[in-house]
Scaffold this motif. Structure first.
Motif, short mmCIF file in Angstrom:
data_model
loop_
_atom_site.label_atom_id
_atom_site.label_comp_id
_atom_site.label_asym_id
_atom_site.label_seq_id
_atom_site.Cartn_x
_atom_site.Cartn_y
_atom_site.Cartn_z
N MET A 171 1.33 1.98 3.83
CA MET A 171 0.40 0.82 4.66
C MET A 171 -0.62 1.54 5.47
N PHE A 172 -0.33 2.60 6.11
CA PHE A 172 -1.36 3.27 7.12
C PHE A 172 -2.37 3.70 6.44
N ASN A 173 -2.33 4.33 5.36
CA ASN A 173 -3.23 5.21 4.63
C ASN A 173 -4.09 4.16 3.88
N ALA A 174 -3.38 3.13 3.26
CA ALA A 174 -4.17 2.02 2.58
C ALA A 174 -5.17 1.37 3.59
N LEU A 175 -4.62 0.86 4.65
CA LEU A 175 -5.46 -0.07 5.59
C LEU A 175 -6.33 0.75 6.44
N ASN A 176 -6.06 2.16 6.61
CA ASN A 176 -6.96 2.71 7.45
C ASN A 176 -7.96 3.25 6.47
N ASN A 177 -7.81 3.61 5.17
CA ASN A 177 -8.80 3.83 4.34
C ASN A 177 -9.91 2.73 4.16
N ILE A 178 -9.24 1.51 4.00
CA ILE A 178 -9.92 0.38 3.68
C ILE A 178 -10.93 0.02 5.02
N ARG A 179 -10.20 0.26 6.14
CA ARG A 179 -11.02 -0.01 7.49
C ARG A 179 -12.10 0.98 7.60
N ALA A 180 -12.14 2.02 7.24
CA ALA A 180 -13.25 3.01 7.13
C ALA A 180 -14.34 2.49 5.99
N LEU A 181 -13.70 1.98 5.03
CA LEU A 181 -14.92 1.61 4.01
C LEU A 181 -15.54 0.27 4.56
N ILE A 182 -15.10 -0.28 5.57
CA ILE A 182 -15.73 -1.55 5.98
C ILE A 182 -17.26 -1.29 6.38
N LEU A 183 -17.14 -0.10 7.17
CA LEU A 183 -18.61 0.24 7.74
C LEU A 183 -19.41 0.84 6.79
N GLU A 184 -18.96 1.49 5.91
CA GLU A 184 -19.71 2.20 4.56
C GLU A 184 -20.01 1.28 3.49
N ASP A 185 -18.95 0.72 3.06
CA ASP A 185 -19.16 -0.04 1.79
C ASP A 185 -18.41 -1.47 1.86
N GLN A 186 -18.86 -2.42 2.25
CA GLN A 186 -18.15 -3.79 2.72
C GLN A 186 -17.63 -4.42 1.44
N SER A 187 -18.62 -4.03 0.47
CA SER A 187 -18.25 -4.68 -0.90
C SER A 187 -17.14 -4.09 -1.48
N SER A 229 -7.03 5.98 -5.06
CA SER A 229 -8.39 6.83 -5.05
C SER A 229 -9.19 6.80 -3.88
N ILE A 230 -8.90 5.94 -2.87
CA ILE A 230 -9.44 6.21 -1.71
C ILE A 230 -9.03 7.51 -1.04
N GLN A 231 -7.87 7.59 -1.11
CA GLN A 231 -7.27 8.88 -0.30
C GLN A 231 -7.47 10.00 -1.39
N TYR A 232 -7.52 10.02 -2.53
CA TYR A 232 -7.67 11.43 -3.16
C TYR A 232 -9.28 11.64 -3.61
#
Length: 350
Positions: A171-187, A229-232
């Motif tokens: 959950m930490f990896n998934a949510l942290n990666n998604i949070r980072a994407l919010i600023l880069e690619d909201q879609s 794929s967000i992580q790798y």
């Protein structure tokens, strides 16, 4: 289990025929006592016991225990007079040859024969009815036990996979990666949240299902791969390919997903350059084969175990309970690829 059934049979066989002998002696003594009655009853019932043992062997050889109760009616109705005849003839011969020595009064062969044949049909019918009643009862009981075992194992697998997916690390990896994407690619971040919710919803919705359509299972595998794929990033190359005519074929839920998780954890993750994961399904006659291949070596997977903690033994047990000995599960390594394949009969949605 087999020894227990054998023990039950012999207890019932000896106890039942002993009771029948006792009742035969008592009833005949009350109705028409005559000298030598006890020995005649013991001889007749002993031969009846031996005759039913032969009958049991024939039932096994003819495969009657695999028939439905309806399919047994005609064979049993035809065989009961035959077995009764065999019993009556054996008694008549024994009484004629050894009757004087046993103290049984002399009588014509036909009288000996009819003395057993008339009542023998009812006794044989009771015996064979009791035999199959016990067989179907134990078969039904065993089926119920297997059904509940399957539900328990499927529940364990489902809860184990859910636990693995919502553990703090995942959950930490998934949510942290998604949070980072919010600023880069909201879609894309919204898309990843959708995949995560789909993954969790699938685990909950498949809670009570033993089989799910292949299309649905593959959709969930895609959602899982999108999240991973967000992580790798470019270190992971995954491809799903299968014949769309197999879309409605039913498969055990989370089996492909667990194998994909293993492939990534024990293959791609161990290589600095990442690796490939290939997922496909194919028809093999009346069977379907699910395959998950990853770059790597089996030596690194000698203690291969699904992230859920359920492991390969759980998959094997689920396949055994669902498909008996018609399923096959194996892992092989060749030319830098580790291949996990599951083979089982095709069953489609009605």
């Amino acid at each position: 289990m087999m020894q227990k059934k054998q023990r039950h049979f012999w207890m019932a066989q000896i106890g039942g025929w002993s009771l029948a002998t006792f009742l035969n002696i008592v009833i005949n003594q009350l109705l028409q006592p005559y000298p030598g009655l006890v020995m005649a009853s013991i001889l007749a019932m002993s031969l009846g016991c031996l005759t039913t043992l032969l009958y049991r062997k024939l039932i096994h050889r003819w495969g009657w225990r695999n028939r439905s109760p309806r399919g047994l009616v005609i064979p049993v109705l035809f065989s009961v007079p035959v077995i009764s005849t065999l019993w009556a003839v054996s008694f008549a011969l024994a009484a004629s040859l050894f009757g004087a020595w046993l103290g049984i009064p002399r009588a014509p062969f036909l009288q000996y024969f009819l003395g057993v044949f008339v009542s023998g049909q009812m006794i044989i019918l009771i015996w064979v009815s009791s035999y199959f009643a016990y067989h179907y009862f134990t078969k039904f009981s065993q089926a119920e036990v297997e059904k509940w075992r399957l539900k328990a194992i499927a529940k364990e697998a489902q809860l184990g996979a859910l636990k693995a997916q919502i553990n703090p690390h995942f959950m930490f990896n998934a949510l942290n990666n998604i949070r980072a994407l919010i600023l880069e690619d909201q879609s894309r971040s919204r898309e990843m949240l959708t995949h995560l919710s789909e993954l969790l919803r699938y685990n909950f919705s498949s809670n009570n299902q033993q089989l799910v359509p292949l299309d649905r299972e593959m959709d969930i595998v895609r959602s899982y791969l999108e999240l991973v794929s967000i992580q790798y990033e470019k270190r992971l190359f995954a491809q799903i390919d299968y014949d769309r005519t197999l879309s409605e074929v039913l498969v055990p839920p989370m089996v492909i997903q667990l194998l994909v998780e293993n492939a990534i954890k024990h293959g791609v993750a161990l290589s600095p350059d990442g690796g490939k994961v290939m997922i496909y399904a194919e028809r093999v006659g009346q069977l379907i084969r699910l395959v998950v291949k990853n770059t790597g070596y089996l030596q690194a997977q000698e203690r291969l175990e699904a992230p859920s903690g359920v492991g390969l033994q759980n998959i094997r047990e689920r396949l055994r309970l669902l498909f008996d000995d018609k399923a096959d599960f194996r892992i092989e390594e060749r030319n830098g690829w580790v291949t996990a394949s599951v083979l089982f009969p095709i069953e489609e949605m009605i």
